[in-house]
Write an enzyme that holds these catalytic residues in place. Structure first.
Site, PDB file in Angstrom:
ATOM      1  N   GLU A  76       0.835  -1.224   0.000  1.00  0.00           N
ATOM      2  CA  GLU A  76       0.000   0.000   0.000  1.00  0.00           C
ATOM      3  C   GLU A  76       0.856   1.255   0.000  1.00  0.00           C
ATOM      4  O   GLU A  76       0.499   2.266   0.595  1.00  0.00           O
ATOM      5  CB  GLU A  76      -0.869   0.007   1.253  1.00  0.00           C
ATOM      6  CG  GLU A  76      -2.350  -0.120   1.053  1.00  0.00           C
ATOM      7  CD  GLU A  76      -2.803  -0.198  -0.346  1.00  0.00           C
ATOM      8  OE1 GLU A  76      -3.074  -1.322  -0.791  1.00  0.00           O
ATOM      9  OE2 GLU A  76      -2.897   0.835  -1.032  1.00  0.00           O
TER      10      GLU A  76
HETATM   11  C1  LIG Z   1       2.593  -9.772   0.646  1.00  0.00           C
HETATM   12  C2  LIG Z   1       2.445  -8.683  -0.360  1.00  0.00           C
HETATM   13  C3  LIG Z   1       1.178  -8.353  -0.831  1.00  0.00           C
HETATM   14  C4  LIG Z   1       1.026  -7.367  -1.803  1.00  0.00           C
HETATM   15  N1  LIG Z   1      -0.223  -7.124  -2.329  1.00  0.00           N
HETATM   16  C5  LIG Z   1      -0.333  -6.325  -3.424  1.00  0.00           C
HETATM   17  C6  LIG Z   1      -1.574  -6.211  -4.134  1.00  0.00           C
HETATM   18  O1  LIG Z   1      -2.593  -6.795  -3.729  1.00  0.00           O
HETATM   19  N2  LIG Z   1      -1.612  -5.469  -5.257  1.00  0.00           N
HETATM   20  C7  LIG Z   1      -0.510  -4.818  -5.743  1.00  0.00           C
HETATM   21  O2  LIG Z   1      -0.620  -4.165  -6.770  1.00  0.00           O
HETATM   22  N3  LIG Z   1       0.667  -4.884  -5.097  1.00  0.00           N
HETATM   23  C8  LIG Z   1       0.793  -5.624  -3.955  1.00  0.00           C
HETATM   24  N4  LIG Z   1       1.995  -5.726  -3.302  1.00  0.00           N
HETATM   25  C9  LIG Z   1       3.138  -4.994  -3.821  1.00  0.00           C
HETATM   26  C10 LIG Z   1       3.556  -3.846  -2.916  1.00  0.00           C
HETATM   27  O3  LIG Z   1       2.619  -2.810  -2.974  1.00  0.00           O
HETATM   28  C11 LIG Z   1       4.972  -3.427  -3.351  1.00  0.00           C
HETATM   29  O4  LIG Z   1       5.848  -4.458  -2.910  1.00  0.00           O
HETATM   30  C12 LIG Z   1       5.373  -2.086  -2.779  1.00  0.00           C
HETATM   31  O5  LIG Z   1       4.624  -1.055  -3.382  1.00  0.00           O
HETATM   32  C13 LIG Z   1       6.862  -1.785  -2.996  1.00  0.00           C
HETATM   33  O6  LIG Z   1       7.259  -2.019  -4.318  1.00  0.00           O
HETATM   34  P1  LIG Z   1       8.557  -2.938  -4.599  1.00  0.00           P
HETATM   35  O7  LIG Z   1       8.382  -4.206  -3.873  1.00  0.00           O
HETATM   36  O8  LIG Z   1       8.805  -2.992  -6.043  1.00  0.00           O
HETATM   37  O9  LIG Z   1       9.741  -2.179  -3.883  1.00  0.00           O
HETATM   38  P2  LIG Z   1      10.628  -0.947  -4.518  1.00  0.00           P
HETATM   39  O10 LIG Z   1       9.709   0.033  -5.152  1.00  0.00           O
HETATM   40  O11 LIG Z   1      11.681  -1.575  -5.345  1.00  0.00           O
HETATM   41  O12 LIG Z   1      11.220  -0.331  -3.220  1.00  0.00           O
HETATM   42  C14 LIG Z   1      12.416  -0.807  -2.569  1.00  0.00           C
HETATM   43  C15 LIG Z   1      12.842   0.245  -1.522  1.00  0.00           C
HETATM   44  O13 LIG Z   1      13.158   1.477  -2.179  1.00  0.00           O
HETATM   45  C16 LIG Z   1      12.367   2.548  -1.676  1.00  0.00           C
HETATM   46  N5  LIG Z   1      12.015   3.440  -2.782  1.00  0.00           N
HETATM   47  C17 LIG Z   1      11.502   3.109  -3.983  1.00  0.00           C
HETATM   48  N6  LIG Z   1      11.312   4.220  -4.734  1.00  0.00           N
HETATM   49  C18 LIG Z   1      11.693   5.267  -3.980  1.00  0.00           C
HETATM   50  C19 LIG Z   1      11.734   6.679  -4.181  1.00  0.00           C
HETATM   51  N7  LIG Z   1      11.294   7.248  -5.318  1.00  0.00           N
HETATM   52  N8  LIG Z   1      12.229   7.450  -3.190  1.00  0.00           N
HETATM   53  C20 LIG Z   1      12.638   6.904  -2.022  1.00  0.00           C
HETATM   54  N9  LIG Z   1      12.623   5.579  -1.772  1.00  0.00           N
HETATM   55  C21 LIG Z   1      12.146   4.781  -2.736  1.00  0.00           C
HETATM   56  C22 LIG Z   1      11.135   1.870  -1.057  1.00  0.00           C
HETATM   57  O14 LIG Z   1      10.548   2.659  -0.030  1.00  0.00           O
HETATM   58  C23 LIG Z   1      11.724   0.566  -0.521  1.00  0.00           C
HETATM   59  O15 LIG Z   1      12.295   0.778   0.742  1.00  0.00           O
HETATM   60  C24 LIG Z   1       2.164  -6.669  -2.283  1.00  0.00           C
HETATM   61  C25 LIG Z   1       3.422  -6.982  -1.770  1.00  0.00           C
HETATM   62  C26 LIG Z   1       3.579  -7.970  -0.839  1.00  0.00           C
HETATM   63  C27 LIG Z   1       4.965  -8.301  -0.353  1.00  0.00           C
END
Ligand SMILES: Cc1cc2nc3c(=O)[nH]c(=O)nc-3n(C[C@H](O)[C@H](O)[C@H](O)COP(=O)(O)OP(=O)(O)OC[C@H]3O[C@@H](n4cnc5c(N)ncnc54)[C@H](O)[C@@H]3O)c2cc1C
Length: 567
Positions: free
Chosen positions: A427
């Site tokens: 989220e």
């Molecule tokens: C169990 C689970 C359930 C989920 N359910 C859903 C779902 O139902 N629907 C859905 O669409 N998604 C879902 N997600 C996905 C979830 O919303 C994403 O994992 C989350 O938004 C983070 O994206 P990412 O994993 O690619 O991490 P990244 O975006 O790669 O982030 C990695 C780190 O970098 C930081 N970061 C990234 N960009 C920036 C920036 N511009 N500035 C500063 N810091 C930054 C982040 O805060 C984080 O600490 C789920 C994930 C999990 C693990």
């Protein structure tokens, strides 16, 4: 361990701290009388204590799994879901025109917290549906509303949200899923989505996916994204599930926790979907769902923390170790008392902040007033991040209270800690929430922030005669926060703000926590006053270090190179 819903805390906070009387006084929510509130709290508590809580371990021990392409859910989850749906808890705040109860979000928030304490993995399913209902109510065509809303509200069908792709996580604008017009008003959706919560189950007749994808003329980035309703089974003329759509669950993730909630990789292969909201207006529509879900996820954190506290308290009153006076159990040791009281005081603060947020949402809806809207928008990232941080911290402390037994799975303490960990990630990560707070939410020149701070200081002024020491501490903390907020607003280079965004959000939550504890001390009994004193004297001072961090800006931080970090 049985769960006992904190009904008296909800009631007290609504009556004396977060101003629920304002909500009940509006025409829109006139039905939320004290009797109605009592009935809702009592009935929801009963379901959570008696039906959902006994399922929590099943989700952990017998995860949802894929069997020949079909998701099989944890034992008992189907019955738990049935109880949630039949109780009307999914559509509590939905429009009565479509079968909802039209009740305030504040009440839904209390019920969502209880369900989260009882069985977080199952609760995520109706939480997704609630968000979808709200998005459809605001943005969908009448035809989509008519077909989907009654079934989503009754729980016969459930909803998911599909944003994330391998290359598009926090940066949703990088998504590649495509939508091609079919020429008949529908679209063919193609692409892969990952981490989709509750993408399938074996207890609802249909699963309705809200999918973000790009139309052929969609520009790159978030501005070119559209939102589509893509059901697992395409509704037939009678509105019942018909032909299977061209989509499938490819695999389920093996996760650290929340095992009862299936998290899927989804493949859309020209699946039929219908536009929700205008072309290229997908992000605005999805934001309706995400804002609802953000409050909901913050509350998941609080619910898990409450479950962890109740577990830890029970253990601390049984376990004998060391020379302890009185009962001879570890709860008599000062350090164990510190851990348990910290958990309780933080949960109380986070719960009150979530309810303040919900009251602001209700008031915004009932009055259409710009001030309430701005307050709701400002509180949302704080409620999400602080609620989930408290979930993580309290559940970790809960493990610590158990000593070695906390590390042994049979006690159930570790499950709270593992299950809640993801709430700070999904989220919008808590880092992204904090960046939203210091950038978008201060775009008004800090008006919403300053208004809240003024209210906190007015509350402290009014409390000075009764609790001078506590009132002064809260007033001073709000003043320091005001000065730092002014400093942030002056920073034109957003990176100067971003470097301290997380500590700023935490400091704001800490000060809001002082405000709500002070109000409780004034209106409550001796126990509430003691808890407020603990919070204000011992936990509130954390804001001093946090604000010092914020005002250092970005330069010294960014001067430390990746090479130096790795050296
Ligand atoms: C169990 C689970 C359930 C989920 N359910 C859903 C779902 O139902 N629907 C859905 O669409 N998604 C879902 N997600 C996905 C979830 O919303 C994403 O994992 C989350 O938004 C983070 O994206 P990412 O994993 O690619 O991490 P990244 O975006 O790669 O982030 C990695 C780190 O970098 C930081 N970061 C990234 N960009 C920036 C920036 N511009 N500035 C500063 N810091 C930054 C982040 O805060 C984080 O600490 C789920 C994930 C999990 C693990």
């Amino acid at each position: 361990m049985p769960y006992r819903a904190p009904v008296s805390d909800f009631r007290f906070l609504m009556d004396h701290v977060v101003g629920f009387a304002d909500v009940a006084a509006t025409e829109r929510f006139a039905e939320a009388t004290p009797d109605m509130v009592d009935a809702i709290l009592t009935e929801a508590a009963k379901m959570c204590e008696e039906i959902l809580a006994p399922l929590n371990r099943n989700g952990d021990l017998h995860p949802a799994h894929l069997e020949n392409g079909v998701v099989r859910t944890s034992p008992g989850f189907a019955d738990g879901y049935k109880a949630i749906a039949e109780g009307g808890w999914i559509g509590m705040s939905a429009d009565p025109e479509n079968g909802g109860m039209g009740l305030p979000m504040t009440l839904t928030t209390t019920v969502n917290e209880m369900m989260s304490s009882a069985c977080l993995a199952l609760q995520l399913n109706p939480l997704m549906t609630q968000g979808q209902i709200e998005a459809l109510e605001h943005h969908a065509s009448d035809a989509i509303k008519e077909t989907y809303l009654p079934k989503l509200i009754s729980g016969e069908w459930c909803g998911t949200m599909n944003l994330t792709e391998p290359q598009a996580g926090s940066d949703v604008g990088a998504l590649r899923s495509k939508a091609e017009p079919n020429g008949d008003g529908s679209y063919a959706i193609t692409g892969q989505k990952i981490y989709i919560s509750w993408a399938d189950n074996d207890f609802t007749e249909n699963v309705c996916h809200l999918v973000l994808a790009r139309l052929p003329d969609g520009v790159p980035g978030t501005k070119g994204i559209s939102l589509f309703m893509v059901p697992k089974f395409i509704p037939n003329e009678a509105g019942n599930p018909g032909k299977q759509n061209d989509l499938r669950v490819v695999s389920l993730e093996h996760k650290m926790g929340l095992h009862g909630s299936p998290t899927a990789v989804m493949e859309y292969s020209g699946a039929t979907g219908w536009l929700v909201g205008p072309a290229h207006g997908g992000m605005a529509a999805m934001f309706t769902m995400m804002n609802n879900a953000r409050l909901g996820v913050g509350v998941q954190g609080i619910g898990a923390a409450e479950g962890a506290l109740q577990h830890a308290l029970a253990y601390a009153q049984e376990r004998k170790q060391g020379k302890a006076p009185g009962t001879g159990t570890i709860i008599e040791h000062a350090d164990v008392r510190r851990m348990l009281t910290t958990m309780k005081a933080d949960i109380y603060a986070a719960r009150a902040i979530a309810l303040m947020n919900a009251v602001a949402i209700d008031m915004a809806l009932a009055t259409n007033d710009a001030g309430w809207k701005a307050r709701a928008a400002f509180l949302t990232p704080i409620g999400k991040a602080f609620g989930t941080d408290v979930g993580i911290e309290a559940s970790s402390t809960g493990v610590q209270v158990h000593g070695g037994m906390g590390f042994i799975e049979e006690t159930g303490a570790a499950q709270y800690s593992r299950d809640v960990r993801v709430t700070a990630i999904y989220e919008g990560t808590n880092g992204i929430q904090a960046m939203d707070l210091v950038a978008r939410k201060l775009m008004d020149g800090g008006e919403a922030a300053f208004r809240l701070l003024e209210e906190i200081q007015q509350g402290a002024e009014a409390a000075k005669a009764t609790c001078p020491e506590l009132a002064e501490a809260v007033w001073d903390a709000a003043e320091s926060l005001r000065e730092t907020t002014e400093w942030l607003v002056e920073q034109g280079d957003l990176n100067q703000r971003f470097a301290g965004a997380v500590p700023y959000l935490r400091a704001f939550a800490r000060v809001l926590g002082g405000h709500v504890h002070l109000a409780s001390a004034l209106a409550g009994d001796e126990a509430r006053e003691k808890l407020a004193t603990f919070y204000i004297k011992r936990l509130l001072p954390e804001h001093i270090g946090l604000l010092a961090h914020v005002r250092e800006g970005a330069d010294d931080l960014m001067a430390i190179t990746p090479e130096e970090l790795a050296a």
